[in-house]
Design a protein around this motif. Structure first.
Motif, PDB file in Angstrom:
ATOM      1  N   LEU A 241       0.821  -1.206   0.000  1.00  0.00           N
ATOM      2  CA  LEU A 241       0.000   0.000   0.000  1.00  0.00           C
ATOM      3  C   LEU A 241       0.860   1.264   0.000  1.00  0.00           C
ATOM      4  O   LEU A 241       0.442   2.297  -0.516  1.00  0.00           O
ATOM      5  CB  LEU A 241      -0.934   0.000   1.213  1.00  0.00           C
TER       6      LEU A 241
ATOM      7  N   SER B 197      -3.830   0.003  -4.247  1.00  0.00           N
ATOM      8  CA  SER B 197      -5.054   0.005  -3.460  1.00  0.00           C
ATOM      9  C   SER B 197      -5.999  -1.062  -3.981  1.00  0.00           C
ATOM     10  O   SER B 197      -5.746  -1.703  -5.012  1.00  0.00           O
ATOM     11  CB  SER B 197      -5.732   1.374  -3.519  1.00  0.00           C
TER      12      SER B 197
ATOM     13  N   VAL C  49      -7.750  10.056  -2.600  1.00  0.00           N
ATOM     14  CA  VAL C  49      -7.234   8.812  -2.006  1.00  0.00           C
ATOM     15  C   VAL C  49      -7.848   8.475  -0.649  1.00  0.00           C
ATOM     16  O   VAL C  49      -7.268   7.721   0.128  1.00  0.00           O
ATOM     17  CB  VAL C  49      -5.693   8.867  -1.883  1.00  0.00           C
TER      18      VAL C  49
ATOM     19  N   TRP D  87      -8.192   4.799  -0.113  1.00  0.00           N
ATOM     20  CA  TRP D  87      -6.873   4.201   0.159  1.00  0.00           C
ATOM     21  C   TRP D  87      -6.501   4.396   1.628  1.00  0.00           C
ATOM     22  O   TRP D  87      -5.991   3.477   2.279  1.00  0.00           O
ATOM     23  CB  TRP D  87      -5.853   4.846  -0.772  1.00  0.00           C
TER      24      TRP D  87
ATOM     25  N   PHE E 159      -8.334   1.897   3.733  1.00  0.00           N
ATOM     26  CA  PHE E 159      -7.748   0.559   3.685  1.00  0.00           C
ATOM     27  C   PHE E 159      -6.506   0.466   4.569  1.00  0.00           C
ATOM     28  O   PHE E 159      -6.263  -0.557   5.204  1.00  0.00           O
ATOM     29  CB  PHE E 159      -7.407   0.176   2.246  1.00  0.00           C
TER      30      PHE E 159
ATOM     31  N   HIS F 227      -1.238  10.981  -1.035  1.00  0.00           N
ATOM     32  CA  HIS F 227      -0.631   9.759  -0.505  1.00  0.00           C
ATOM     33  C   HIS F 227       0.372  10.097   0.597  1.00  0.00           C
ATOM     34  O   HIS F 227       0.373   9.488   1.671  1.00  0.00           O
ATOM     35  CB  HIS F 227       0.095   8.998  -1.615  1.00  0.00           C
TER      36      HIS F 227
END
Length: 283
Positions: free
Chosen positions: A139, A144, A170, A173, A176, A214
């Protein structure tokens, strides 16, 4: 009820019609369909009203963006699992949910494949990280789970919170990372093409923003020092598992002439990375 399908729409009446038609035609019926519209003015609201008998819940009002709309869908959902099929995306065929349904009690998160759709002559099935171990390194690289092919246990959102509306691309993401990496949620991959995904969406148009978000997420979840440690560890792991360093390990065990070459290369390695070649055997 086993499944809640959430569709988010904003001024995409043609895409919305394609999406809701694919849901309506499913042979599997143990689901509810929730439609969240962002106060569209292109006829979307009228379409929703005209087909409202197909939805367990719908609303048309201003929102703060796609993740705010998805959060509204989560809050309205009553199924054991939530599946996001946003406006413009559509289910592969009328039996796909039936094929998926037998897998939905296996894990917290179940995901499959989707078909990347650019136009009628340019589309392909995409398997992404299919079946790979989902860990921090995977990740961290920005990989993702594909939201148009992922089924989330509803309780995960109660445990780890809703999507971060401050992120534009994101936030799923980030969820997760929290649920799988920090929380240990279980994941199961199924080799089934679930939906067509319109590749002209926001997540495919701004790589610079995606990279920025990110980095912000990783620093917020793991702190600045934690981020730097993870990044360095990831770089070292890639280097230590590269073909060149695997070759050096073998050279250390071989003939005297090769041993000399190994010592020279060890010195270079120590110079650039601050590591002894013998340390590689610890990895």
């Amino acid at each position: 009820m086993i499944l809640s399908i959430v569709t988010v729409n904003m001024n995409d009446v043609l895409g919305l019609e394609k999406t809701i038609t694919s849901v309506y035609k499913q042979s599997f019926k143990d689901f509810e369909h929730i439609v969240i519209d962002g106060d569209s003015n292109d006829g979307s609201k009228e379409l929703i009203i005209n087909t409202r008998e197909n939805y367990s819940y719908w609303i048309s009002e201003p929102d703060q963006g796609i993740y705010d709309a998805m959060n509204k869908g989560i809050e309205a959902a009553t199924g054991d699992y939530i599946f996001f099929l946003n406006s413009g995306d559509w289910l592969k065929d009328q039996d796909v949910l039936k094929r998926v349904s037998s897998h939905l009690s296996e894990s917290d998160i179940v995901y499959g494949n989707y078909i990347q759709y650019y136009n009628e002559t340019n589309q392909r099935e995409y398997k992404g990280i299919a079946g790979r171990t989902i860990d921090l390194n995977l990740l961290f690289d920005g990989n993702s789970l594909p939201h148009p092919a992922t089924f989330h246990r509803r309780a995960l959102f109660d445990r780890y919170g809703l999507y971060d509306v401050n992120l534009k691309i994101v936030s799923d993401w980030k969820f997760f990372l929290k649920a799988i990496i920090q929380g240990g949620a279980t994941v199961n991959y199924i080799d089934i093409a679930i939906s067509y995904f319109d590749m002209n969406g926001v997540s495919n148009c701004n790589e610079e923003l995606k990279f920025k978000e990110h980095k912000e997420v990783l620093r917020s979840l793991f702190s600045n020092s934690g981020y730097d440690i993870i990044k360095r560890s990831q770089i070292d792991t890639k280097l230590l598992n590269s073909n060149r360093f695997l070759m050096l390990r073998e050279l250390e065990k071989s003939k005297p002439a090769q041993k000399i070459l190994s010592l020279v290369l060890s010195g270079l390695l120590f110079l650039f990375l601050g590591k002894k070649l013998s340390d590689l055997n610890r990895y």
